[in-house]
Design an enzyme around this catalytic site. Structure first.
Site, PDB file in Angstrom:
ATOM      1  N   GLU A 258       0.979  -1.125   0.025  1.00 37.88           N
ATOM      2  CA  GLU A 258      -0.123   0.207  -0.086  1.00 37.88           C
ATOM      3  C   GLU A 258       0.848   1.495   0.038  1.00 37.88           C
ATOM      4  O   GLU A 258       0.543   2.483   1.411  1.00 37.88           O
ATOM      5  CB  GLU A 258      -0.830  -0.160   1.316  1.00 37.88           C
ATOM      6  CG  GLU A 258      -1.698  -0.770   0.945  1.00 37.88           C
ATOM      7  CD  GLU A 258      -2.825  -1.178   2.085  1.00 37.88           C
ATOM      8  OE1 GLU A 258      -2.702   0.100   2.946  1.00 37.88           O
ATOM      9  OE2 GLU A 258      -3.977  -2.370   2.270  1.00 37.88           O
TER      10      GLU A 258
ATOM     11  N   GLU B 168      -3.458  -9.105   0.592  1.00 33.71           N
ATOM     12  CA  GLU B 168      -4.402  -8.445   2.380  1.00 33.71           C
ATOM     13  C   GLU B 168      -5.876  -8.774   1.723  1.00 33.71           C
ATOM     14  O   GLU B 168      -6.634  -7.687   1.775  1.00 33.71           O
ATOM     15  CB  GLU B 168      -3.492  -7.308   2.451  1.00 33.71           C
ATOM     16  CG  GLU B 168      -3.535  -7.464   3.859  1.00 33.71           C
ATOM     17  CD  GLU B 168      -2.695  -6.386   4.785  1.00 33.71           C
ATOM     18  OE1 GLU B 168      -1.432  -5.931   4.297  1.00 33.71           O
ATOM     19  OE2 GLU B 168      -3.810  -4.960   4.789  1.00 33.71           O
TER      20      GLU B 168
HETATM   21  C1  GAL Z   1      -4.004  -2.320   5.851  1.00 32.58           C
HETATM   22  C2  GAL Z   1      -2.112  -2.610   5.595  1.00 32.58           C
HETATM   23  C3  GAL Z   1      -1.927  -3.272   7.217  1.00 32.58           C
HETATM   24  C4  GAL Z   1      -2.893  -2.984   8.130  1.00 32.58           C
HETATM   25  C5  GAL Z   1      -3.895  -2.707   7.659  1.00 32.58           C
HETATM   26  C6  GAL Z   1      -4.682  -3.501   9.071  1.00 32.58           C
HETATM   27  O1  GAL Z   1      -4.191  -1.586   4.881  1.00 32.58           O
HETATM   28  O2  GAL Z   1      -1.804  -2.891   4.776  1.00 32.58           O
HETATM   29  O3  GAL Z   1      -0.764  -3.448   7.362  1.00 32.58           O
HETATM   30  O4  GAL Z   1      -2.394  -2.035   8.199  1.00 32.58           O
HETATM   31  O5  GAL Z   1      -4.898  -2.626   6.820  1.00 32.58           O
HETATM   32  O6  GAL Z   1      -6.586  -2.985   8.343  1.00 32.58           O
END
Ligand code: GAL
Length: 805
Positions: A413, A491
């Site tokens: 991100e 993710e």
């Molecule tokens: C994502 C991020 C992760 C963590 C997660 C929590 O956007 O890549 O590192 O922060 O959100 O929801």
């Protein structure tokens, strides 16, 4: 190994022209800055003696005032010094001596005998310094390390502080294999035969030209030589020479998560027929291809990645994670059917990769969370331009022989992702990684925000989609609009759950009142379980950011073109708590102690074949008699029958459903689920209503450990009633007493709100459970861990600590 007498010293022969030994033991530590901490003569009488790995943040008090803030879990940072005094063996005379730190968080400076060896800000790459010219051979030497983690916040998660990974000393001759040699790739890897390309660099620091032979031998898992090659050349003094060799292994055992077969490459440097250096490297033979339509092809077969994103802390041990703590964590993931790990968002410890090689996990090895645009004021963006190239090179060189590593992830991100400036940086990184390792694709975890084009996505060989691609589940659109893109869900889902907590009405980001939890939508009451602390989250799979576990996996499973999914996260991790008073939050489906939450069993039902059934919630609800309680079952069988006190509440068919649900008017007793396969009972799970807490029950994960001062046993504590049922609300304080050759290195209970020190001999239970981690000393013997609590019957366990044969 024989030894021979030459002059005054005993010199090992046939040895080991190269020795690599642990340098973890006997360091001194001082918290706070010291004006000339590197000076050889320094009064260190008040410094603390310890063995590495060490993390001083986890030893400190959680405070709202600590500048790391919610990102760091409110743990302290600061500056710390380490020193180690050692005698440089007379046998090192004339040889090359190097020190290697697997990781120091962060901004470290290292000195040997007052000589500054270097400064390195990155906290996750391995550092290497040549000590040779500054050693006092045969006499005392002082290594000094200053670690500066004072500029906060510099990370979005708990980083820990200090020399939190292993340290090694490597001693070689002056004619030797270079660091990172050999590099092994497998241009052709199939069941019939594998072609290995072995690239090794030999350095000549002898002061005169040398004619050398480089011998590479491949050993199978039984230690049999299965292929070999020899090359020769003359190397001028002060020069190095690269050797490229091609070897063939017939009928290879291919590496995969199910059968992680490994080989060893023994590289030997010979001069006048004598071996003057030798190094062994573990590797695996496998082919990895990403396909825009078929996803990941491992050894020619489609494999769906059942992945988790993992930060690097180990719960109550902080960032200084003993190998045995990591091994237990990986076992827990393996038992869930997980076959892939994304090392969010930094290079992992070498130990993790060794274990993933051996245990069979595919790894997305990630380098960066920030490029030039910061996410935190003192984060990596302040360092990127100056350091990225060296950090990337050290990272890829270190990890490229691991068969588990299948992708280099160059970011997560990244804030530049929506701009042309990001494209320029992405190109530089992709190009650099391809030069260092042309065999593995580069990727990045991208997130699609409303109305934004992700400019950098097409720059990567394989595109990681975070959060389902914006608005969730854009997979089909991406595939349709960009038929050449190779995709995986890097993710998703981001779900929250607190072990032992249930709510029927949830209110995280999407404000979906029921979270779509139930097959039966009309609950009798708006919230069945009122009075829950708002810092906790429901474990019904109905507290989430965009989508829950079931819907996310359903979407991933549906598409062959999607190589898999990496949920956020496997384990709860310290930090990123999003606000006081939480030290962590509950994105994990396994808590800080390693205790599975209900969603763990959802994944097991989807990712494993061994018949299982799990039901939730527990069945101790005093005061809720007659209230309709939603009961959910996860199973990989065909049908599940639910029984309350022996009465059937109906048998339901799984078919393509991901869960089954019943509304059950509460009455105390036994709630039991029986799962059927081909009409036959295949698995069952039951809860019996618990009475008041009566006793402690201890369950160690192992009965024998190594007496090496490093190995550990995890002792799980359950508070049970008089009949042995877990009391799901118990919060009794448990005191531990360890006698014999062991000591407690951490206690925890998984409660995000518990600020008590984890370096302690007692802990309150949280929803009936807590944990003590007990480490061996160097003495063999029996370690007795006893646990007691006011008004409860205590328990004790005996663990045998023995020396390795
Ligand atoms: C994502 C991020 C992760 C963590 C997660 C929590 O956007 O890549 O590192 O922060 O959100 O929801």
């Amino acid at each position: 190994m024989g030894r021979t007498q030459t002059g005054k010293h005993i010199v090992p022969i046939a040895l080991a022209p190269r020795e690599r030994t642990s340098f973890d033991a006997d360091w001194l530590f001082h918290l706070g800055d010291v004006e000339t901490g590197q000076a050889q003569a320094l009064d260190v009488r008040r410094w603390r003696k310890l063995d590495l790995p060490h993390d001083w943040s986890i030893e400190g008090a959680i405070s709202e005032d600590n500048p790391a803030g919610p990102a760091g879990g409110f743990f302290p940072g600061g500056i710390g010094w380490y020193r180690k005094q050692f005698t440089a063996s007379a046998e090192w005379a004339g040889r090359k001596v190097a020190i290697e730190f697997d990781g120091i968080y962060w901004h470290s400076d290292v000195w040997i005998n007052g000589h500054h060896l270097g400064h390195r800000p990155n906290g996750y790459v391995s550092l290497h310094y040549d000590l040779t010219d500054h050693l006092n051979i045969g006499g005392p030497n002082v290594l000094a390390v200053r670690v500066d983690n004072s500029r906060q916040p510099n990370s979005r998660w708990y980083s820990g502080s200090g020399i939190y990974r292993h340290v090694w000393i490597t001693v070689t001759g002056r004619l030797r294999l270079a660091r990172w040699s050999p590099c092994i790739t497998t241009p052709r890897a199939s069941g019939g035969a594998a072609t290995l390309a072995v690239s090794s660099t030999v350095c000549n620091e002898t002061g005169s030209a040398a004619v050398v032979t480089l011998r590479s031998t491949v050993l199978d898992s039984a230690g049999r030589a299965v292929a070999a090659a020899e090359s020769g050349d003359s190397i001028l003094a002060g020069r190095e020479q690269r050797f490229e060799q091609v070897l063939t292994v017939g009928d290879p055992d291919l590496w995969s998560p199910e059968a992680p077969s490994l080989y060893t490459l023994r590289g030997e440097v010979l001069r006048e027929g004598k071996v003057v250096d030798a190094a062994e490297t573990t590797f695996g033979i496998r082919s990895v291809v990403f396909d825009a339509n078929r996803g990941l092809l491992l050894n020619g077969r489609p494999v769906k990645m059942h992945g988790v994103c993992e930060h690097h802390d180990g719960g109550c041990v902080g960032a200084a994670v003993p190998d045995a703590v990591l091994a237990r964590r990986l076992r827990i993931l393996k038992e869930m059917g997980c076959n892939a790990i994304r090392t969010a968002h930094n290079p992992p410890s070498p130990v993790l990769l060794d274990m993933c090689d051996r245990m069979g996990f595919l790894v997305i090895d990630e380098g960066f969370d920030e490029w030039t645009i910061p996410k935190k004021p003192h984060g990596y963006a302040t360092l990127f331009e100056k350091w990225w190239h060296l950090d990337l090179a050290d990272w890829v060189h270190r990890d490229r022989n691991h068969p588990c590593v299948i992708l280099w992830s160059l970011g997560n991100e990244i804030r530049e992702q929506f701009s042309q400036a990001g494209v320029e940086i992405a190109r530089r990184l992709v190009d650099a990684v391809a030069r260092l390792d042309p065999t593995r694709p580069a990727t990045c975890g991208c997130n699609w925000l409303e109305g934004e084009k992700v400019w950098i996505a097409p720059e990567f060989d394989v595109i990681g989609i975070n959060g389902g691609g914006g608005g969730c589940f854009q997979y089909e659109n991406f595939h349709r609009d960009n038929p050449g893109w190779k995709l995986y869900a890097s993710e998703v889902p981001h779900t929250l759950q607190t072990r032992g907590v249930y709510q029927t009405v949830t209110h995280y980001r999407d404000k979906d009142p029921r979270g779509g939890i139930l097959e039966t939508p009309n609950l009798a009451e708006p919230e069945v379980f009122a009075g829950i602390d708002p810092n906790y989250r429901s474990a019904y799979d109905n507290a989430y950011v965009r989508t829950n576990c079931r819907n996310s996996w359903a979407a991933t499973k549906k598409h062959d073109f999607l190589a898999g999914e990496f949920r956020w996260s496997g384990f709860d991790y310290l930090g990123e708590s999003l606000g006081w008073p939480r030290r962590c939050w509950n994105f994990g489906i396994i808590d800080l102690c390693g205790f599975p939450k209900d969603s763990y069993y959802f994944y097991r039902s989807q990712w494993t074949a061994e018949p299982m059934v799990h039901i939730l919630p527990h069945w101790t609800w005093p005061g809720k008699e007659g209230v309709q309680i939603p009961v959910v079952a996860y199973s990989n069988c065909e049908e599940v029958e639910l029984l309350l006190n022996g009465r059937s509440l109906g048998r339901k068919t799984i078919a393509d459903k991901m869960d089954l649900a019943w509304l059950v008017p509460y009455e105390p007793g036994t709630l039991k689920a029986v799962a059927y396969k081909s009409g036959r009972q295949a698995a069952e799970k039951q809860y019996t209503t618990a009475g008041p807490p009566a006793a402690i029950r201890l369950a160690p994960d192992r009965r024998t450990i190594d007496a090496d001062g490093k190995d550990v046993v995890h002792v799980t504590v359950e508070i049970v009633d008089a009949a042995g049922n877990l009391v799901p609300y118990a919060d009794n304080r448990v005191r531990f007493e360890v006698s014999g050759p062991g000591r407690i290195i951490g206690v925890d209970n998984g409660d995000p709100l518990d600020h008590e020190p984890v370096k302690a001999d007692n802990r309150k239970a949280f929803f009936g459970m807590c944990l003590a981690i007990v480490q061996s000393t160097a003495q063999a013997g029996t370690i007795r861990t006893a646990a007691s609590s006011d008004a409860l019957r205590g328990d004790g366990v005996l663990i045998a600590a023995g020396h390795k044969a």
